[in-house]
Design a protein around this motif. Structure first.
Motif, PDB file in Angstrom:
ATOM      1  N   LEU A  29      55.516 -29.982 -40.023  1.00 46.05           N
ATOM      2  CA  LEU A  29      54.671 -29.563 -41.403  1.00 46.05           C
ATOM      3  C   LEU A  29      54.844 -28.074 -41.584  1.00 46.05           C
ATOM      4  O   LEU A  29      54.839 -27.265 -40.555  1.00 46.05           O
ATOM      5  CB  LEU A  29      53.257 -29.570 -40.763  1.00 46.05           C
ATOM      6  CG  LEU A  29      52.147 -29.508 -41.720  1.00 46.05           C
ATOM      7  CD1 LEU A  29      52.096 -30.375 -42.902  1.00 46.05           C
ATOM      8  CD2 LEU A  29      50.703 -29.368 -41.127  1.00 46.05           C
ATOM      9  N   GLY A  30      55.188 -27.622 -42.724  1.00 53.28           N
ATOM     10  CA  GLY A  30      55.668 -26.419 -43.236  1.00 53.28           C
ATOM     11  C   GLY A  30      54.572 -25.842 -44.124  1.00 53.28           C
ATOM     12  O   GLY A  30      53.871 -26.560 -44.926  1.00 53.28           O
ATOM     13  N   ASP A  31      54.583 -24.434 -44.178  1.00 58.13           N
ATOM     14  CA  ASP A  31      53.542 -23.827 -45.095  1.00 58.13           C
ATOM     15  C   ASP A  31      53.997 -23.298 -46.416  1.00 58.13           C
ATOM     16  O   ASP A  31      53.477 -22.845 -47.196  1.00 58.13           O
ATOM     17  CB  ASP A  31      52.918 -22.632 -44.199  1.00 58.13           C
ATOM     18  CG  ASP A  31      53.840 -21.672 -44.221  1.00 58.13           C
ATOM     19  OD1 ASP A  31      54.814 -21.660 -44.528  1.00 58.13           O
ATOM     20  OD2 ASP A  31      53.515 -20.415 -43.676  1.00 58.13           O
ATOM     21  N   GLY A  32      55.074 -23.504 -46.831  1.00 61.07           N
ATOM     22  CA  GLY A  32      55.711 -23.378 -48.123  1.00 61.07           C
ATOM     23  C   GLY A  32      56.383 -21.615 -48.176  1.00 61.07           C
ATOM     24  O   GLY A  32      56.900 -21.453 -49.055  1.00 61.07           O
ATOM     25  N   GLY A  39      54.344 -28.743 -46.815  1.00 62.65           N
ATOM     26  CA  GLY A  39      53.786 -30.127 -46.613  1.00 62.65           C
ATOM     27  C   GLY A  39      54.346 -30.712 -45.289  1.00 62.65           C
ATOM     28  O   GLY A  39      55.161 -30.091 -44.680  1.00 62.65           O
ATOM     29  N   GLY A  40      54.150 -32.195 -45.338  1.00 61.21           N
ATOM     30  CA  GLY A  40      54.822 -32.646 -44.164  1.00 61.21           C
ATOM     31  C   GLY A  40      56.311 -33.180 -44.499  1.00 61.21           C
ATOM     32  O   GLY A  40      56.595 -33.574 -45.614  1.00 61.21           O
ATOM     33  N   CYS A  41      56.881 -33.477 -43.571  1.00 56.75           N
ATOM     34  CA  CYS A  41      58.210 -34.301 -43.595  1.00 56.75           C
ATOM     35  C   CYS A  41      58.730 -35.055 -42.349  1.00 56.75           C
ATOM     36  O   CYS A  41      58.131 -34.576 -41.344  1.00 56.75           O
ATOM     37  CB  CYS A  41      59.241 -33.289 -44.178  1.00 56.75           C
ATOM     38  SG  CYS A  41      59.489 -32.060 -42.942  1.00 56.75           S
ATOM     39  N   GLN A  68      48.645 -33.344 -37.791  1.00 62.25           N
ATOM     40  CA  GLN A  68      49.325 -32.996 -38.986  1.00 62.25           C
ATOM     41  C   GLN A  68      48.545 -33.075 -40.137  1.00 62.25           C
ATOM     42  O   GLN A  68      48.386 -32.335 -41.315  1.00 62.25           O
ATOM     43  CB  GLN A  68      50.839 -33.396 -38.832  1.00 62.25           C
ATOM     44  CG  GLN A  68      51.710 -32.667 -37.996  1.00 62.25           C
ATOM     45  CD  GLN A  68      53.116 -32.841 -38.035  1.00 62.25           C
ATOM     46  OE1 GLN A  68      53.516 -33.420 -38.907  1.00 62.25           O
ATOM     47  NE2 GLN A  68      54.015 -32.608 -37.062  1.00 62.25           N
ATOM     48  N   PRO A  69      48.129 -34.520 -40.461  1.00 61.95           N
ATOM     49  CA  PRO A  69      47.277 -34.777 -41.669  1.00 61.95           C
ATOM     50  C   PRO A  69      46.235 -33.779 -41.925  1.00 61.95           C
ATOM     51  O   PRO A  69      45.748 -33.372 -42.942  1.00 61.95           O
ATOM     52  CB  PRO A  69      47.260 -36.182 -41.463  1.00 61.95           C
ATOM     53  CG  PRO A  69      48.200 -36.771 -40.616  1.00 61.95           C
ATOM     54  CD  PRO A  69      48.208 -35.741 -39.766  1.00 61.95           C
ATOM     55  N   ALA A  70      45.587 -33.693 -40.804  1.00 61.79           N
ATOM     56  CA  ALA A  70      44.033 -33.103 -40.918  1.00 61.79           C
ATOM     57  C   ALA A  70      44.473 -31.518 -41.293  1.00 61.79           C
ATOM     58  O   ALA A  70      43.758 -30.955 -41.826  1.00 61.79           O
ATOM     59  CB  ALA A  70      43.224 -33.147 -39.636  1.00 61.79           C
ATOM     60  N   THR A  71      45.533 -31.108 -40.660  1.00 62.30           N
ATOM     61  CA  THR A  71      46.084 -29.742 -40.788  1.00 62.30           C
ATOM     62  C   THR A  71      46.488 -29.430 -42.031  1.00 62.30           C
ATOM     63  O   THR A  71      46.224 -28.493 -42.800  1.00 62.30           O
ATOM     64  CB  THR A  71      47.030 -29.426 -39.823  1.00 62.30           C
ATOM     65  OG1 THR A  71      46.693 -29.750 -38.346  1.00 62.30           O
ATOM     66  CG2 THR A  71      47.245 -27.717 -39.783  1.00 62.30           C
ATOM     67  N   LEU A  72      47.169 -30.573 -42.662  1.00 61.82           N
ATOM     68  CA  LEU A  72      47.503 -30.448 -44.097  1.00 61.82           C
ATOM     69  C   LEU A  72      46.479 -30.322 -45.093  1.00 61.82           C
ATOM     70  O   LEU A  72      46.555 -29.675 -46.228  1.00 61.82           O
ATOM     71  CB  LEU A  72      48.416 -31.550 -44.513  1.00 61.82           C
ATOM     72  CG  LEU A  72      48.959 -31.918 -46.055  1.00 61.82           C
ATOM     73  CD1 LEU A  72      50.327 -32.238 -45.990  1.00 61.82           C
ATOM     74  CD2 LEU A  72      48.154 -32.580 -46.712  1.00 61.82           C
ATOM     75  N   VAL A  73      45.270 -31.116 -44.909  1.00 61.86           N
ATOM     76  CA  VAL A  73      44.343 -31.135 -45.575  1.00 61.86           C
ATOM     77  C   VAL A  73      43.800 -29.767 -45.735  1.00 61.86           C
ATOM     78  O   VAL A  73      43.447 -29.165 -46.671  1.00 61.86           O
ATOM     79  CB  VAL A  73      43.063 -31.966 -44.945  1.00 61.86           C
ATOM     80  CG1 VAL A  73      41.918 -31.553 -45.623  1.00 61.86           C
ATOM     81  CG2 VAL A  73      43.814 -33.458 -45.331  1.00 61.86           C
TER      82      VAL A  73
END
Lengths: 354, 80, 453
Positions: free
Chosen positions: A219-222, A269-271, A306-311
């Motif tokens: 998961l990256g922050d861009g 995002g995720g990858c 990771q999904p919750a962190t992405l949210v």
């Protein structure tokens, strides 16, 4: 009235695609499961489906309501039209697309969806295109990441030359999906025609690397920072090449590889990095999937949800990178028959809503 | 031509064939026709009823009716 | 009681794999009017099928593209690619807007002269130029783009013989990383052919080398290929200046920009994936501007854009002849539009819209043309509302190549109308009649006797 902010759960409407939790599963159901596990949200989950037998549609304890959306081949205009309709009923805060083939459309529509109030947390089009199968080898060269050599094939006669240069067995891959291993020219040609009919040109002929299959969810922050990395070794692989069982492992070289990739691309995002670790321990990047993998729930189980962190990141929160995870967490995927009624099937097929 | 008796139809246009497990959907006029078939209405009567309800020439509808019956046959919804 | 609108009865299996109506909503949007002109009325007056071109759209496309390039580069000239659409009315719109003419045959050359284009504003391309045509073009001071060595030697000889010094350019082909390589046209860059040709020209003193030309392909989706092409031409121009002390006046990057049609076999629609003209313009102009030419030396940039300027402005209107169910249960619709008039149906999945309101239901349909040929297919599969015999359809983005590559096979070419700046239809090409076709035929005397009567 006395309350503290910490007690108020965030009310969130999240739309998720990829509800096809089948033998070659989409990640949607796992993403929802992981997000639902996070205690901080008060959730309404909207499923977005393409076909009426995607199992997620019928999982009513996970998904509150499902809407059918048009296939990517119908164009972004159709998708936008449909999203507007759904948004007007559901007031979506965030959309998490999970299909490779649809990401182009969602990235393209990102700003327009955002204007409507629908956030997303996706890579830029440039990042998305740079890791595309057809240019991955070039991409690897540029960033000093190991990628097996390949050739783009536009007509079957080019397979012979590719085979001479890369040698059999070759991995013959479609532009978007599917791959087969070819040991002879005949097999390669057969795969060429099948993949061409399904996904168009070019076809990719890739050097075969023997080794251990490892997948990394990251998961990256861009901005170039890696927020989470979980490497998973596949323990059992189905005939479709999907992990049926896997285990989190500890290998600093894999973590470093993910950091390097995310830094080079400034991935947002995720990858999923599909890795083949050769006998000598070199991790080759075979493919980069621009979304969460189907086994993403394992990241939550291992301590980096990771999904919750992405949210949280999509909502604008600053998130500190995770430092540790549980090594040796395993998943074993299982098949389980969900029982529903023909009326439900008819409703989603006929009206596009359930 | 005989419509299978056990086929379940709904007003909203869904059709379920319990013999095969197949589901279908139909448009309004198709749904009308299915209910006429169930009531064993004659071809002449069906044509009269439809032409009274919809804006259509008899000759056009007759052609489309035959096509509809072909579709039902293709979908295995008729008695042999 | 008022009767309800009729729709054919259909029954459809609910299938996990089927795209239902939600999958295709945008595609079956009704198009009953083109710029305010009713499709029904147009067909009533001019027959079906009917090609319709929009003058406003043509001018908008030209002005838009012109603005995009001119805001990035100081010297830009467009040359209308005649082969894309050489109906005189269309050419004249482009010439009014300021376009030169780009022709690839003697026939097109004559058309350009007929449309009032001064000889010096005609670019003569292509591998087939007769000696007479070369001399005529040289006398008219046209820009002759040399395609091969045989042509180069012929032109040298003719210039000697007729004491001419024509303005020429060579067409250069190169590897721009795209497939297929168009190396059959012009002189190759990588193997030194192009440089040889240039030396031959400058050594001879009979030809005036004023430009360099390339045309890297058609329906190009990779903007970087243009950057490579521009950079190769700049390299050559630079070397010519260094070695021969001659300034190249123009670089002609040719055509090849795509329209937003969807190519057959592509997964996503063209309207989503085709790069914008701005991206192509950025790729080309940034290379030339950054190459190191002084402001005075900057070459004129010529573009021969065809398809991207006219495709969107063309429509083909047609009518449903019949509906037919195929042996495997699929639905098919026979139209009066065939591949004889819609040649581009071989390349594109054309967008097709119904011209009248239909019901909520859609059906996957094969669209066939009226020809007695199995290959006469307009769309292999398209989701449309239930069409009835006599209903009208609009095929979109057909302005490029159809009105030049159409075939007369077993029937006659239809009317072409232009919706003028006030959206009034003007007939710009009359439908052919049996007389217009047979006027070219001659019957030997011994075949005039009819033994069947």
């Amino acid at each position: 009235m006395i309350t503290t902010n910490t007690l108020i759960k965030k009310k969130l409407v999240i739309a998720v695609t990829g509800l096809n939790a089948i033998d070659s599963p989409g990640p949607g159901v796992a993403v929802i499961r992981a997000i639902r596990e996070s205690p901080e949200f008060d959730l309404r989950i909207i499923g977005l489906n393409y076909e009426s037998l995607e199992p997620g549609i019928y999982l009513h304890d996970l998904i509150d309501k499902t809407y059918q959306i048009p296939y990517p081949s119908a164009g972004t205009e159709s998708l936008l039209h449909r999203m507007k309709y759904i948004h007007q009923i559901e007031n979506i805060d965030l959309v998490i697309p999970n299909f490779d083939a649809e990401l182009f459309s969602f990235i393209k529509l990102r700003e327009e969806l955002e204007k409507m109030g629908i956030r997303s947390y996706l890579p830029e089009m440039e990042q998305f295109e740079a890791r595309h199968k057809t240019v991955l080898y070039k991409f690897g060269k540029k960033h000093q990441l190991m990628v097996p050599e390949d050739r783009l094939i536009n007509q079957p006669s080019e397979l012979m030359k590719a085979a001479e240069e890369l040698e059999y067995p070759l991995v013959i891959k479609g532009k978007y999906y599917d791959a087969t291993i070819a040991n002879t020219l005949e097999e390669a040609q057969k795969a060429f025609f099948q993949l061409q009919a399904k996904w168009g040109l070019p076809i990719i002929a890739q050097k075969f690397i023997k080794g251990t299959e490892i997948n990394i969810a990251a998961l990256g922050d861009g901005k170039g920072n890696t927020i989470s990395v979980i490497p998973m070794r596949k323990l059992y692989i189905t005939d479709k090449g999907k992990a049926w069982a896997g285990i989190t492992i500890e290998d600093p070289s894999l973590i470093e590889l993910a950091h390097k990739f995310i830094k080079a691309t400034r991935w947002r995002g995720g990858c999923e990095l599909e890795i083949m670790q050769s006998a000598t321990g070199i991790p080759y990047i075979m493919e980069v999937n621009p979304r969460f993998p189907a086994w993403i729930y394992l990241t939550a189980a291992a301590g980096q949800n990771q999904p919750a962190t992405l949210v949280r990141m999509a909502l604008g929160e600053t998130v500190e990178p995770f430092r540790s995870y549980e090594v040796g967490k395993m998943f074993v995927r299982y098949a389980w028959e969900l029982i529903t009624d023909v009326g439900e099937f008819q409703k989603i097929s006929g009206t596009g809503e359930l | 031509m005989k419509f299978k008796k056990n086929i379940a139809t709904s007003d909203t246009g869904y059709i379920f064939n319990p013999g095969s497990g197949d589901s279908f959907s139909s448009n309004q006029i198709g749904t009308d026709l299915l209910s006429f078939f169930k009531e064993d209405k004659s071809r002449g009567e069906i044509i009269r009823l439809i032409c009274a309800k919809y804006e259509v020439e008899k000759i056009q509808f007759e052609k489309d009716l035959d096509d509809f019956i072909t579709q039902l046959r293709d979908h295995n919804l008729l008695e042999n | 009681m008022e009767k309800l609108r009729y729709e054919r009865p259909i029954i459809r299996k609910l299938n996990a794999g089927l795209v239902n109506k939600f999958g295709t909503q945008a595609r079956s949007e009704v198009v009953s009017h083109l710029e305010g002109a009713s499709v029904k009325a147009l067909i009533r007056e001019y027959g079906s099928p009917l090609f319709v071109l929009s003058e406003q759209q043509i001018r908008r496309s030209y002005q838009n593209m012109s603005r995009i390039f001119k805001t990035r580069y100081p010297k830009v000239q467009f040359a209308w690619s005649y082969k894309t659409n050489y109906l005189n009315a269309v050419c004249r719109i482009f010439h009014q807007e300021g376009s030169w003419a780009e022709v690839v045959s003697g026939f097109e050359y004559e058309k350009a002269l007929g449309n009032g284009v001064p000889g010096k504003m005609i670019i003569f391309n292509g591998p087939d130029k007769t000696e007479d045509q070369l001399v005529m073009a040289a006398r008219n001071d046209s820009l002759i783009h040399i395609d091969h060595f045989d042509e180069l030697y012929t032109l040298l000889r003719l210039s000697e013989e007729f004491q001419l010094k024509p303005r020429v350019a060579i067409r250069v082909n190169m590897d721009t990383g795209i497939y297929p390589k168009w190396d059959r046209f012009g002189f190759n860059f990588e193997n030194g052919q192009a440089w040889n040709a240039i030396n031959k020209i400058t050594d001879s003193d009979r030809l005036n080398l004023v430009g360099l030309h390339c045309h890297i392909g058609t329906f190009m989706l990779d903007t970087n290929a243009y950057a490579i092409a521009a950079s190769r031409l700049c390299e050559l121009a630079w070397r010519i200046r260094d070695k021969h002390g001659k300034t190249i006046q123009y670089l002609d990057l040719g055509g090849g920009f795509p329209s937003t049609n969807t190519l057959k076999g592509s997964y996503l629609p063209g309207s989503d994936t085709v790069p914008t003209i701005d991206q192509f313009a950025d790729a080309i102009t940034s290379v030339i501007l950054g190459f190191g030419f002084s402001k005075e030396e900057l070459p004129l940039l010529i573009l021969e854009t065809g398809r991207a300027m006219i495709d969107d402005a063309g429509y083909l209107l047609g009518t449903v002849l019949a509906n037919k169910r195929l042996s495997d249960g699929r639905s098919s619709t026979i139209l009066d539009i065939g591949v004889n008039s819609l040649f581009t149906a071989f390349w594109y999945d054309h967008k097709v819209s119904p011209a009248q309101e239909g019901g909520q239901y859609t059906e996957e349909t094969v669209l066939y043309g009226p020809l007695c040929m199995n290959i006469d297919v307009i769309r292999e599969s398209v989701s449309l509302p239930l069409l009835n015999k006599g209903d009208h359809l609009v095929v979109h983005k057909v302005g490029a190549y159809n009105m030049t590559q159409w075939m007369q096979f077993i029937t006659l070419r239809p009317n072409v109308v232009l919706l003028d700046h006030e959206s009034h239809p003007k007939l710009i090409r009359k439908a052919e009649t049996i007389e217009s076709i047979e006027s070219q035929e001659q019957i030997p005397e011994h075949l005039l006797i009819n033994s069947l009567s």
